[in-house]
Design a protein around this motif. Structure first.
Motif, PDB file in Angstrom:
ATOM      1  N   ARG A  37       0.829  -1.199   0.000  1.00 35.60           N
ATOM      2  CA  ARG A  37       0.000   0.000   0.000  1.00 35.60           C
ATOM      3  C   ARG A  37       0.870   1.257   0.000  1.00 35.60           C
ATOM      4  O   ARG A  37       0.649   2.186  -0.791  1.00 35.60           O
ATOM      5  CB  ARG A  37      -0.913   0.010   1.222  1.00 35.60           C
ATOM      6  N   GLN A  38       1.872   1.309   0.870  1.00 36.85           N
ATOM      7  CA  GLN A  38       2.740   2.472   0.905  1.00 36.85           C
ATOM      8  C   GLN A  38       3.548   2.605  -0.382  1.00 36.85           C
ATOM      9  O   GLN A  38       3.762   3.711  -0.887  1.00 36.85           O
ATOM     10  CB  GLN A  38       3.681   2.390   2.108  1.00 36.85           C
ATOM     11  N   ARG A  39       3.992   1.488  -0.906  1.00 40.90           N
ATOM     12  CA  ARG A  39       4.766   1.545  -2.146  1.00 40.90           C
ATOM     13  C   ARG A  39       3.903   2.060  -3.297  1.00 40.90           C
ATOM     14  O   ARG A  39       4.332   2.908  -4.087  1.00 40.90           O
ATOM     15  CB  ARG A  39       5.308   0.150  -2.470  1.00 40.90           C
ATOM     16  N   SER A  40       2.666   1.562  -3.396  1.00 43.99           N
ATOM     17  CA  SER A  40       1.777   2.011  -4.470  1.00 43.99           C
ATOM     18  C   SER A  40       1.412   3.484  -4.310  1.00 43.99           C
ATOM     19  O   SER A  40       1.357   4.231  -5.284  1.00 43.99           O
ATOM     20  CB  SER A  40       0.518   1.152  -4.490  1.00 43.99           C
ATOM     21  N   GLN A  41       1.194   3.929  -3.071  1.00 39.78           N
ATOM     22  CA  GLN A  41       0.887   5.337  -2.853  1.00 39.78           C
ATOM     23  C   GLN A  41       2.065   6.233  -3.216  1.00 39.78           C
ATOM     24  O   GLN A  41       1.884   7.300  -3.828  1.00 39.78           O
ATOM     25  CB  GLN A  41       0.488   5.566  -1.394  1.00 39.78           C
ATOM     26  N   ALA A  42       3.252   5.819  -2.861  1.00 40.50           N
ATOM     27  CA  ALA A  42       4.435   6.618  -3.205  1.00 40.50           C
ATOM     28  C   ALA A  42       4.635   6.677  -4.714  1.00 40.50           C
ATOM     29  O   ALA A  42       4.902   7.754  -5.275  1.00 40.50           O
ATOM     30  CB  ALA A  42       5.670   6.041  -2.521  1.00 40.50           C
ATOM     31  N   ILE A  43       4.488   5.542  -5.382  1.00 39.64           N
ATOM     32  CA  ILE A  43       4.641   5.526  -6.845  1.00 39.64           C
ATOM     33  C   ILE A  43       3.564   6.378  -7.495  1.00 39.64           C
ATOM     34  O   ILE A  43       3.817   7.145  -8.434  1.00 39.64           O
ATOM     35  CB  ILE A  43       4.602   4.083  -7.362  1.00 39.64           C
ATOM     36  N   GLY A  44       2.301   6.266  -7.006  1.00 39.14           N
ATOM     37  CA  GLY A  44       1.216   7.061  -7.565  1.00 39.14           C
ATOM     38  C   GLY A  44       1.440   8.548  -7.366  1.00 39.14           C
ATOM     39  O   GLY A  44       1.180   9.349  -8.276  1.00 39.14           O
ATOM     40  N   SER A  45       1.932   8.946  -6.199  1.00 38.28           N
ATOM     41  CA  SER A  45       2.194  10.367  -5.955  1.00 38.28           C
ATOM     42  C   SER A  45       3.281  10.896  -6.881  1.00 38.28           C
ATOM     43  O   SER A  45       3.161  11.994  -7.447  1.00 38.28           O
ATOM     44  CB  SER A  45       2.601  10.562  -4.489  1.00 38.28           C
ATOM     45  N   VAL A  46       4.336  10.113  -7.058  1.00 35.41           N
ATOM     46  CA  VAL A  46       5.415  10.545  -7.954  1.00 35.41           C
ATOM     47  C   VAL A  46       4.917  10.653  -9.392  1.00 35.41           C
ATOM     48  O   VAL A  46       5.185  11.642 -10.090  1.00 35.41           O
ATOM     49  CB  VAL A  46       6.603   9.576  -7.851  1.00 35.41           C
ATOM     50  N   LEU A  47       4.181   9.661  -9.851  1.00 31.21           N
ATOM     51  CA  LEU A  47       3.692   9.682 -11.233  1.00 31.21           C
ATOM     52  C   LEU A  47       2.725  10.830 -11.465  1.00 31.21           C
ATOM     53  O   LEU A  47       2.782  11.509 -12.508  1.00 31.21           O
ATOM     54  CB  LEU A  47       3.021   8.345 -11.567  1.00 31.21           C
ATOM     55  N   ARG A  48       1.826  11.088 -10.512  1.00 30.48           N
ATOM     56  CA  ARG A  48       0.884  12.206 -10.673  1.00 30.48           C
ATOM     57  C   ARG A  48       1.605  13.547 -10.691  1.00 30.48           C
ATOM     58  O   ARG A  48       1.269  14.439 -11.487  1.00 30.48           O
ATOM     59  CB  ARG A  48      -0.151  12.172  -9.551  1.00 30.48           C
ATOM     60  N   SER A  49       2.606  13.701  -9.823  1.00 30.63           N
ATOM     61  CA  SER A  49       3.355  14.965  -9.806  1.00 30.63           C
ATOM     62  C   SER A  49       4.129  15.171 -11.108  1.00 30.63           C
ATOM     63  O   SER A  49       4.141  16.272 -11.669  1.00 30.63           O
ATOM     64  CB  SER A  49       4.308  14.978  -8.605  1.00 30.63           C
ATOM     65  N   VAL A  50       4.762  14.120 -11.591  1.00 32.30           N
ATOM     66  CA  VAL A  50       5.524  14.242 -12.842  1.00 32.30           C
ATOM     67  C   VAL A  50       4.592  14.537 -14.008  1.00 32.30           C
ATOM     68  O   VAL A  50       4.890  15.395 -14.864  1.00 32.30           O
ATOM     69  CB  VAL A  50       6.322  12.943 -13.086  1.00 32.30           C
ATOM     70  N   ALA A  51       3.442  13.862 -14.069  1.00 32.00           N
ATOM     71  CA  ALA A  51       2.489  14.109 -15.159  1.00 32.00           C
ATOM     72  C   ALA A  51       1.961  15.541 -15.120  1.00 32.00           C
ATOM     73  O   ALA A  51       1.881  16.211 -16.165  1.00 32.00           O
ATOM     74  CB  ALA A  51       1.338  13.111 -15.065  1.00 32.00           C
ATOM     75  N   SER A  52       1.601  16.033 -13.940  1.00 27.04           N
ATOM     76  CA  SER A  52       1.100  17.413 -13.831  1.00 27.04           C
ATOM     77  C   SER A  52       2.172  18.415 -14.231  1.00 27.04           C
ATOM     78  O   SER A  52       1.885  19.398 -14.938  1.00 27.04           O
ATOM     79  CB  SER A  52       0.638  17.684 -12.401  1.00 27.04           C
ATOM     80  N   PHE A  53       3.402  18.196 -13.813  1.00 27.59           N
ATOM     81  CA  PHE A  53       4.484  19.120 -14.163  1.00 27.59           C
ATOM     82  C   PHE A  53       4.718  19.150 -15.675  1.00 27.59           C
ATOM     83  O   PHE A  53       4.854  20.236 -16.269  1.00 27.59           O
ATOM     84  CB  PHE A  53       5.759  18.713 -13.431  1.00 27.59           C
ATOM     85  N   LEU A  54       4.744  18.005 -16.298  1.00 28.64           N
ATOM     86  CA  LEU A  54       4.982  17.966 -17.742  1.00 28.64           C
ATOM     87  C   LEU A  54       3.843  18.603 -18.520  1.00 28.64           C
ATOM     88  O   LEU A  54       4.066  19.405 -19.444  1.00 28.64           O
ATOM     89  CB  LEU A  54       5.190  16.516 -18.190  1.00 28.64           C
ATOM     90  N   ILE A  55       2.605  18.289 -18.158  1.00 23.37           N
ATOM     91  CA  ILE A  55       1.457  18.809 -18.909  1.00 23.37           C
ATOM     92  C   ILE A  55       1.326  20.315 -18.730  1.00 23.37           C
ATOM     93  O   ILE A  55       1.194  21.075 -19.710  1.00 23.37           O
ATOM     94  CB  ILE A  55       0.173  18.081 -18.469  1.00 23.37           C
ATOM     95  N   LEU A  56       1.348  20.786 -17.478  1.00 26.26           N
ATOM     96  CA  LEU A  56       1.186  22.217 -17.237  1.00 26.26           C
ATOM     97  C   LEU A  56       2.389  23.017 -17.734  1.00 26.26           C
ATOM     98  O   LEU A  56       2.224  24.139 -18.245  1.00 26.26           O
ATOM     99  CB  LEU A  56       0.972  22.463 -15.739  1.00 26.26           C
ATOM    100  N   GLY A  57       3.589  22.487 -17.606  1.00 28.18           N
ATOM    101  CA  GLY A  57       4.758  23.185 -18.128  1.00 28.18           C
ATOM    102  C   GLY A  57       4.716  23.326 -19.642  1.00 28.18           C
ATOM    103  O   GLY A  57       5.010  24.394 -20.196  1.00 28.18           O
ATOM    104  N   THR A  58       4.323  22.254 -20.331  1.00 28.98           N
ATOM    105  CA  THR A  58       4.205  22.327 -21.786  1.00 28.98           C
ATOM    106  C   THR A  58       3.122  23.305 -22.199  1.00 28.98           C
ATOM    107  O   THR A  58       3.287  24.079 -23.164  1.00 28.98           O
ATOM    108  CB  THR A  58       3.904  20.926 -22.348  1.00 28.98           C
TER     109      THR A  58
END
Length: 368
Positions: A106-127
């Motif tokens: 559960r903690q591993r999936s939450q950490a991976i999900g948080s990282v992926l969501r942050s990276v996706a938001s940064f790439l989309i909004l930055g572009t």
């Protein structure tokens, strides 16, 4: 009364002195205002289509970026939820008890999900931001160069933080360890109670909590993955019968392999490996078995207990430690009860001379 009559009645206006500078106020005429309005309307009429196109383009970019961000984040969340449901479905079974740790996953999936969501938001909004600036025909080269220099400066100043973060990301993605694992991180060892992107929290053997920065970990020894080894060294006298010792150990091993819960902890039968070393007055027999991760110490303690009881029943003596030479009987020594002579009994010894009283010296010519 007209304006001219009023001015005439007021008399001639005073002539300004040379020191005074008259201020001329120019009042725009109606024709000038009409001409300016006409020019502005013409300019707006000529450029309204360009403005409308730019506005629509910016609006389209923002709408697409917002929709894409929502879709990507929702897809990542559904993927993480599916991983959690799979873990919960396996939990409670025999396989789940051995291979799956719900809290760890559960903690591993939450950490991976948080990282992926942050990276996706940064790439989309930055572009999207760069595309909006490009729509207004702004030169992005100086901006990108400045951002690159600022990024390098920040990365150099906070290199420890960046190192901790990147190390934590790779530790989680590679599943090097998780909650509930017993690990040896070099700087500290214990049970993992929390895994973060910057810090890993461990609980030591004495109950202390260690906060280990992920960037400081150079090696990881995971004691909870795969299987563990339980090994017991049995030291007996060199005069013991090896066949009888081995038969006793095999009997203990076979009995322990069949009893619960040891049959679940043992992942391979207990084996008597043979003589590990032979000394002058003792010999060491090695007993080993593969166990469930984290259960090696429990199996070793139980195995020692059973071996000791079996050896006592079979009259086999267990020895250990360095050989102690036998002590001599003081009754055989005739001088054992006589104390050593004192150094003060000899008057010529330095100790006796130092202990003798000093003789007073009388000066010459003084009455005695």
């Amino acid at each position: 009364m007209s304006l001219s009559a009023v001015l005439t009645a007021a008399g001639p206006s005073p002539t300004p002195t040379p020191s005074e500078s008259p201020t001329a106020v120019t009042v725009p005429s109606l024709q000038d205002a009409q001409e300016s309005a006409t020019n502005a309307a013409g300019w707006v009429e000529e450029n309204w289509s360009t403005w409308l196109a730019i506005g629509l383009r910016v609006l389209l970019i923002l709408v697409i970026a917002a929709i894409l961000r929502v879709v990507v984040r929702r897809a990542i969340t559904k993927l993480i939820d599916r991983m959690n449901r799979t873990v919960q479905a396996v939990d409670g079974t025999a396989l789940g008890g051995l291979l799956v740790n719900v809290e760890r996953r559960r903690q591993r999936s939450q950490a991976i999900g948080s990282v992926l969501r942050s990276v996706a938001s940064f790439l989309i909004l930055g572009t999207a931001a760069l595309m909006v600036l490009g729509t207004f025909e702004i030169n992005l080269a100086p901006l990108l160069a400045s951002a690159g220099v600022a990024g390098v400066a920040i990365g150099f100043g906070a290199r420890n933080l960046v190192t901790d973060f990147l190390s934590g990301v790779f530790m989680i993605l590679e599943d090097q360890y998780g909650v509930g694992d017993q690990i040896d991180a070099g700087v500290a060892s214990g049970e993992v109670i929390e895994v973060g992107l910057r810090v890993t929290k461990l609980r030591g053997d004495n109950g202390e909590i260690w906060y280990v920065r992920n960037g400081e970990v150079k090696r990881i020894g995971n004691l909870s993955q795969g299987w563990a080894t339980a090994g017991v060294d049995v030291t007996v006298k060199a005069s013991e019968d090896l066949d009888r010792v081995k038969a006793t150990l095999v009997e203990v091993a076979e009995k322990m392999n069949k009893e619960e819960p040891w049959n679940e902890f043992l992942w391979s039968p207990i084996e008597v490996l043979g003589l590990d070393s032979v000394l002058i007055d003792s010999m060491v027999v090695r007993v080993s078995a593969k166990t469930m991760p984290g259960k090696s110490l429990t199996v070793e303690r139980e195995l020692r207990w059973r071996i000791k009881r079996a050896f006592d029943a079979a009259d086999i003596r267990i020895v250990g430690g360095p050989t102690v030479p036998p002590e001599e009987d003081p009754a055989l020594d005739p001088t054992a009860g006589i104390a050593a002579p004192s150094v003060y009994s000899n008057t010529a010894s330095p100790q006796a001379a130092a202990a003798s009283p000093l003789t007073p010296v009388t000066p010459q010519g003084a009455p005695k």
